[in-house]
Design a protein around this motif. Structure first.
Motif, short mmCIF file in Angstrom:
data_model
loop_
_atom_site.label_atom_id
_atom_site.label_comp_id
_atom_site.label_asym_id
_atom_site.label_seq_id
_atom_site.Cartn_x
_atom_site.Cartn_y
_atom_site.Cartn_z
N UNK B 279 0.84 -1.20 0.00
CA UNK B 279 0.00 0.00 0.00
C UNK B 279 0.88 1.26 0.00
N UNK B 283 0.62 3.04 -3.42
CA UNK B 283 -0.38 4.08 -3.25
C UNK B 283 -1.80 3.58 -3.30
N UNK B 284 -2.01 2.28 -3.55
CA UNK B 284 -3.39 1.78 -3.47
C UNK B 284 -3.45 0.56 -2.57
N UNK B 285 -4.68 0.26 -2.09
CA UNK B 285 -4.84 -0.83 -1.13
C UNK B 285 -4.53 -2.18 -1.77
N UNK B 286 -3.82 -3.01 -1.01
CA UNK B 286 -3.44 -4.33 -1.51
C UNK B 286 -4.47 -5.36 -1.07
#
Lengths: 270, 294
Positions: B279, B283-286
């Protein structure tokens, strides 16, 4: 006797079967009501709740899912007065209830329509059966009928949803009917707030399997979300456009759009 | 042992709760996550473990996130003695330690000779860290001498291998007992004191770890010898791990903020650390689908 104090209602979020405030602590004043404004972390929590609920919901028998959706229709029917107070017409509540009943009926019939016993050249049974896509992010229309029309077809087949709604009072009141419908916590999660702020986090989230952009009015935002969703190969339902009409017969498409087909080969003669 | 001051139960729990509220973000969080990964003793202690499964776990220990070469390896792999040879093959020369539980883990209810043989076998098979359990029965009945002698004997059987002593704090009942058991183990020669086996309902908690950290701090002040701490069991999220790191820094001090002196006994924690790491880097949710199930 003194005048009775007014009981003011705070419209909070609906995550994992509970009604928490936004973790950010933010609220908006909408038509005189305090409503929560969800943040990206609320979206994250909602996805966790949806993922946790998904196997159990998909594993419930189709008959049971139908019963629960019918129960949701019963609860909605009983809340007419409250929706009227929120400015939703009696006809719209009726149409929404009927829509829930209609989808409830499809729960144990859809597999007969979309599944098949395929003829193959060999001593095998070859069966195709529909399976839910998983966790679906939904940017929902603000109207009651619109919200029911995008959520019911997604969950009836065993998906769980994280909804971003711009009609907070209606959405959360509807959530209250679902919370009392035996619908397991986490199957439907509702976030209220600004889709432009929260939706990109759902679109890029690795643990969300599909994205329903039905109610995204801003074409640039829709394009951005679709691009983000492509990063993890999400199934994307494109915006319905301004002329979207939820009063017409929706057909099977809203349900089949969020299904995968699993085909199994099984040897004959054992 | 009863000369040790008692533990203020309410105070230690309030202190642990207060330390849990620290907000660790951005670059500090990234550093904390990498440190926590380097501190993980990747553990599998199931009756159903196979050589294939532990080999896969060892491979994961060497390279936790195959998609990101900058992700550090974990501190050690922790298995049953029978699985040591299979893991040793994979880890040889890598710098990742190989820990083996021994001494009739998890109950510790076996004769001393059996425990010593268990330990020697594990060391001979290639384990360089031994996780032993104390005899809680003897400890709780007040027979501290028995527990002390056992630890001394096992330490001798370990030879060059590091000895971690599992106190099983969930069975000790009180913080006073945790403090006594910590000191007893350290005096007997433990290189590490560890909270739990992970096989009883109450595993590592933050207040218990706080009491143990105070013990190692005071022990070093008194004797000059530094002893490590390993909470194990029940630590599953990055948030939890960071709370422990804050507690280490605030209680024992920065000297303990290293895989040589602080470890997490965990299995599912690693995947959560990797997801949080992803993350931060992407920069984005895993999602869990992108990481191996051990």
């Amino acid at each position: 006797m003194s005048e009775r104090l007014k009981v003011r209602k705070t419209y909070k979020l609906y995550i994992g079967g509970k009604f928490p405030r936004s973790e950010s602590g933010r609220t908006d004043l909408v038509d005189g009501d305090n409503v929560a404004r969800a943040s990206r972390k609320d979206a994250r929590d909602a996805v966790v709740a949806a993922r946790k609920a998904q196997p159990g919901w998909a594993g419930a028998t189709a008959y049971n899912r139908g019963q629960i959706l019918y129960r949701a229709a019963e609860m909605l029917e009983a809340r007419r007065a409250e929706f009227k107070h929120l400015g939703v017409s009696g006809e719209e509540v009726s149409a929404s209830t009927d829509r829930l009943v209609w989808y409830a009926g499809w729960a144990d019939k859809l597999a007969q329509v979309t599944g098949n016993a395929n003829p193959v050249a060999g001593p095998f049974f070859n069966l195709s059966a529909p399976e839910p896509t998983g966790v679906v992010g939904v940017i929902a229309p603000p109207s009651l009928l619109g919200l029911v029309s995008v959520v019911a077809p997604a969950i009836v087949t065993g998906n769980t949803v994280v909804v971003i709604s711009t009609g907070p009072q209606v959405a959360i009141t509807l959530a209250e009917t679902w919370a009392t419908s035996d619908l397991p916590g986490g199957v439907v999660n509702i976030l209220t707030g600004d889709p432009a702020e929260v939706a990109p986090w759902l679109a890029s989230h690795d643990d969300v399997n599909a994205l329903d952009l039905t109610a995204v009015a801003d074409a640039a935002l829709a394009a951005d979300l679709e691009r983000e969703a492509a990063g993890t190969l999400k199934r994307v339902l494109r915006p319905a456009g301004a002329e979207a009409d939820f009063t017409t017969d929706p057909g099977l498409r809203p349900m089949t759009a969020l299904l995968e087909t699993k085909t199994v080969w099984h040897p004959k003669g054992f | 042992m009863h000369g040790l001051p008692g533990v203020d139960k309410v105070g230690v729990e309030a202190r642990a709760a207060a330390l849990s509220t620290r907000s660790i973000k951005t670059t500090s969080k990234a550093a904390a996550i990498d440190l926590a990964i380097r501190m993980v003793d990747l553990t599998t202690l199931e009756g159903a473990d196979t050589t294939g499964k532990v080999r896969a776990l060892a491979a994961k220990a060497l390279r936790p996130d195959p998609a990101d070469p900058s992700c550090p390896p974990v501190a050690a792999v922790c298995v049953y003695p029978a699985m040591v040879p299979a893991v040793a093959e994979v880890l040889r020369g890598s710098g990742v330690h190989l820990a083996s539980v021994a001494t009739a883990f998890p109950s510790g209810q076996a004769p001393l000779e059996v425990k010593l043989a268990d330990t020697r076998d594990a060391v001979a098979a290639g384990a360089d860290e031994i996780d032993m359990v104390i005899s809680r029965g003897a400890f709780l009945s007040g027979d501290y001498r028995h527990v002390y002698d056992e630890i001394v004997a096992v330490k001798e059987a370990c030879g060059p291998a590091h000895l971690k002593v599992i106190l099983e704090t969930g069975e000790l009942g009180t913080y006073d007992n945790v403090r006594r058991a910590s000191w007893l183990a350290m005096w007997a020669g433990a290189d590490f004191i560890k909270t739990s086996t992970g096989k009883v309902p109450v595993a590592a908690t933050l207040p218990v770890t706080l009491v143990m950290l105070e013990a190692v701090r005071d022990f070093r002040a008194q004797t000059g010898r530094q002893v490590g701490v390993k909470p194990a069991g029940g630590i599953r999220t990055t948030k939890d791990a960071i709370k422990y790191l804050v507690t280490v820094a605030e209680t024992a001090g920065d000297d303990w903020l290293s895989p040589d002196w602080f470890r997490f006994g965990a299995s599912s924690l690693l995947n959560d650390l990797l997801m949080q790491r992803t993350k931060l880097t992407t920069g984005h949710y895993a999602g869990p689908d992108y990481f191996t199930l051990d």
